[in-house]
Design a protein around this motif. Sequence first.
Motif, mmCIF file in Angstrom:
data_model
loop_
_atom_site.group_PDB
_atom_site.id
_atom_site.type_symbol
_atom_site.label_atom_id
_atom_site.label_comp_id
_atom_site.label_asym_id
_atom_site.label_seq_id
_atom_site.Cartn_x
_atom_site.Cartn_y
_atom_site.Cartn_z
ATOM 1 N N LEU A 92 44.843 56.082 62.515
ATOM 2 C CA LEU A 92 45.347 55.180 61.210
ATOM 3 C C LEU A 92 45.004 55.644 60.191
ATOM 4 C CD1 LEU A 92 46.785 51.985 60.882
ATOM 5 C CD2 LEU A 92 44.197 51.437 60.808
ATOM 6 N N ARG A 93 45.911 55.855 59.306
ATOM 7 C CA ARG A 93 45.707 56.374 57.901
ATOM 8 C C ARG A 93 44.532 55.401 57.280
ATOM 9 N NH1 ARG A 93 50.943 56.044 54.510
ATOM 10 N NH2 ARG A 93 49.609 56.453 52.618
ATOM 11 N N PRO A 94 43.710 56.308 56.512
ATOM 12 C CA PRO A 94 42.252 55.620 56.121
ATOM 13 C C PRO A 94 42.446 54.744 54.810
ATOM 14 C CG PRO A 94 42.371 57.856 55.440
ATOM 15 C CD PRO A 94 43.708 57.652 56.290
ATOM 16 N N ASP A 95 43.685 54.760 54.101
ATOM 17 C CA ASP A 95 43.980 54.015 52.922
ATOM 18 C C ASP A 95 44.622 52.546 53.215
ATOM 19 O OD1 ASP A 95 46.317 55.086 53.761
ATOM 20 O OD2 ASP A 95 47.056 55.722 51.664
ATOM 21 N N VAL A 96 44.612 52.064 54.592
ATOM 22 C CA VAL A 96 45.149 50.616 54.872
ATOM 23 C C VAL A 96 43.935 50.083 55.584
ATOM 24 C CG1 VAL A 96 47.737 51.816 55.015
ATOM 25 C CG2 VAL A 96 46.185 51.521 57.100
ATOM 26 N N ALA A 97 44.181 48.566 55.372
ATOM 27 C CA ALA A 97 43.394 47.703 56.080
ATOM 28 C C ALA A 97 43.792 46.689 56.756
ATOM 29 C CB ALA A 97 42.261 47.185 55.076
ATOM 30 N N VAL A 98 43.046 45.830 57.594
ATOM 31 C CA VAL A 98 43.596 44.884 58.329
ATOM 32 C C VAL A 98 44.670 44.021 57.377
ATOM 33 C CG1 VAL A 98 41.793 43.342 58.018
ATOM 34 C CG2 VAL A 98 43.082 43.269 60.212
ATOM 35 N N GLU A 130 50.606 58.926 48.886
ATOM 36 C CA GLU A 130 49.597 58.034 48.558
ATOM 37 C C GLU A 130 50.053 56.761 48.158
ATOM 38 O OE1 GLU A 130 46.399 58.267 44.803
ATOM 39 O OE2 GLU A 130 47.410 60.115 45.354
ATOM 40 N N LEU A 131 49.495 55.904 48.637
ATOM 41 C CA LEU A 131 49.754 54.617 48.629
ATOM 42 C C LEU A 131 49.335 53.850 47.167
ATOM 43 C CD1 LEU A 131 49.012 52.764 51.943
ATOM 44 C CD2 LEU A 131 51.239 53.290 50.903
ATOM 45 N N PRO A 132 50.120 53.102 46.456
ATOM 46 C CA PRO A 132 49.834 52.270 45.132
ATOM 47 C C PRO A 132 48.766 51.249 45.379
ATOM 48 C CG PRO A 132 51.905 51.738 45.416
ATOM 49 C CD PRO A 132 51.539 52.785 46.706
ATOM 50 N N GLY A 133 47.690 51.028 44.375
ATOM 51 C CA GLY A 133 46.864 49.991 44.420
ATOM 52 C C GLY A 133 45.827 49.982 45.595
ATOM 53 N N ALA A 134 45.270 49.120 46.234
ATOM 54 C CA ALA A 134 44.013 49.028 47.055
ATOM 55 C C ALA A 134 44.421 48.298 48.272
ATOM 56 C CB ALA A 134 42.783 48.325 46.464
ATOM 57 N N ALA A 135 43.870 48.809 49.485
ATOM 58 C CA ALA A 135 43.856 48.320 50.762
ATOM 59 C C ALA A 135 43.792 46.541 50.534
ATOM 60 C CB ALA A 135 43.244 48.899 51.719
ATOM 61 N N ALA A 136 44.778 45.961 51.397
ATOM 62 C CA ALA A 136 44.424 44.494 51.353
ATOM 63 C C ALA A 136 43.497 44.076 52.580
ATOM 64 C CB ALA A 136 45.913 43.694 52.007
ATOM 65 N N THR A 137 42.437 43.340 52.053
ATOM 66 C CA THR A 137 41.540 42.924 53.008
ATOM 67 C C THR A 137 41.816 41.535 53.442
ATOM 68 O OG1 THR A 137 40.119 42.305 51.265
ATOM 69 C CG2 THR A 137 40.003 44.514 51.963
ATOM 70 N N LEU A 138 40.923 41.017 54.376
ATOM 71 C CA LEU A 138 41.064 39.767 54.877
ATOM 72 C C LEU A 138 40.434 38.795 53.895
ATOM 73 C CD1 LEU A 138 39.533 39.663 58.518
ATOM 74 C CD2 LEU A 138 41.828 39.461 57.794
ATOM 75 N N GLU A 139 39.636 39.224 52.870
ATOM 76 C CA GLU A 139 39.121 38.518 51.841
ATOM 77 C C GLU A 139 40.285 38.225 50.758
ATOM 78 O OE1 GLU A 139 37.298 40.981 53.088
ATOM 79 O OE2 GLU A 139 35.974 39.570 53.876
ATOM 80 N N ASP A 140 41.220 39.324 50.624
ATOM 81 C CA ASP A 140 42.065 39.124 49.490
ATOM 82 C C ASP A 140 42.955 38.073 50.096
ATOM 83 O OD1 ASP A 140 41.146 41.258 48.099
ATOM 84 O OD2 ASP A 140 42.124 42.660 49.302
ATOM 85 N N LEU A 141 43.454 37.948 51.364
ATOM 86 C CA LEU A 141 44.219 37.062 51.975
ATOM 87 C C LEU A 141 43.686 35.703 51.881
ATOM 88 C CD1 LEU A 141 45.519 38.784 55.057
ATOM 89 C CD2 LEU A 141 46.433 39.110 52.820
ATOM 90 N N ARG A 142 42.408 35.456 51.953
ATOM 91 C CA ARG A 142 41.806 34.138 51.984
ATOM 92 C C ARG A 142 41.606 33.576 50.479
ATOM 93 N NH1 ARG A 142 37.505 36.369 55.572
ATOM 94 N NH2 ARG A 142 38.142 36.236 57.729
ATOM 95 N N ARG A 143 41.673 34.392 49.587
ATOM 96 C CA ARG A 143 41.392 34.136 48.128
ATOM 97 C C ARG A 143 42.586 33.099 47.575
ATOM 98 N NH1 ARG A 143 40.956 39.142 45.761
ATOM 99 N NH2 ARG A 143 38.559 39.148 46.718
ATOM 100 N N THR A 144 41.975 32.106 47.089
ATOM 101 C CA THR A 144 42.892 30.857 46.663
ATOM 102 C C THR A 144 43.483 31.514 45.202
ATOM 103 O OG1 THR A 144 41.480 29.441 47.731
ATOM 104 C CG2 THR A 144 43.202 28.745 45.861
#
Length: 222
Positions: A156-162, A206-220
């Motif tokens: 799995l490419r290293p610049d992506v997250a769950v 190369e992907l723009p921006g940062a990988a999306a984390t679970l914390e990003d998804l939970r952020r209000t």
Amino acid sequence: MTSPADTAAHRAPRTGASRPRADALRNRERILTAAREMFVEIGPDVPFDDITRRAAVGNATLYRHFPDRAALIHEVVLSVMSRTTERALEAAAEEADAFQALRRFTHAAADERIGALCPMLSGAFHRDHPELDAERTRLEQAVVALVDRAHAAGRLRPDVAVGDLLVALSQLTRPLLGTACPDIDRFVHRHLQLFLDGLEAPARSELPGAAATLEDLRRTPR
């Protein structure tokens, strides 16, 4: 491993002695299946009469199992999340290739239509039903394990997250509101496959921006 039937039986309410338990469980499962289909097709405000008609049960049977709309939505979402978690655990246990396990889970989660149910999971709904938070945590842990395994194997490419996987899964499995195409579902697995091909290492761009984390998804949102 827990089967959908076992999960349904565990959560099924007690029924009166005058009604056979097996019959009550079958009716409950028919209602949940019909409600899930119609929530996806129409939305959570679909009339109960339409649900009972598709489930081939009476209104009294629906209300005996689910006293109000919130109770029905709760059980539909919970059952879908539980089944999706089981699909992740099965993929991890049965696939030797780490990326194939991730690929198998993603397509299985699309079949469960989990993305179409995400709009029902408001913050208030979660606070009222802590059981949903527990099942969501169980699902997240299972998916994180798949992603971590694929990263560790270099598949799995290293610049992506769950979070990247979950965002795409949610977006690609929701029905297109207002679309004139009645058979949009036939494109879901095709487009998921295109997305998954882009996740495999080595990366082709190369992907723009940062990988999306679970914390990003939970952020209000502010």
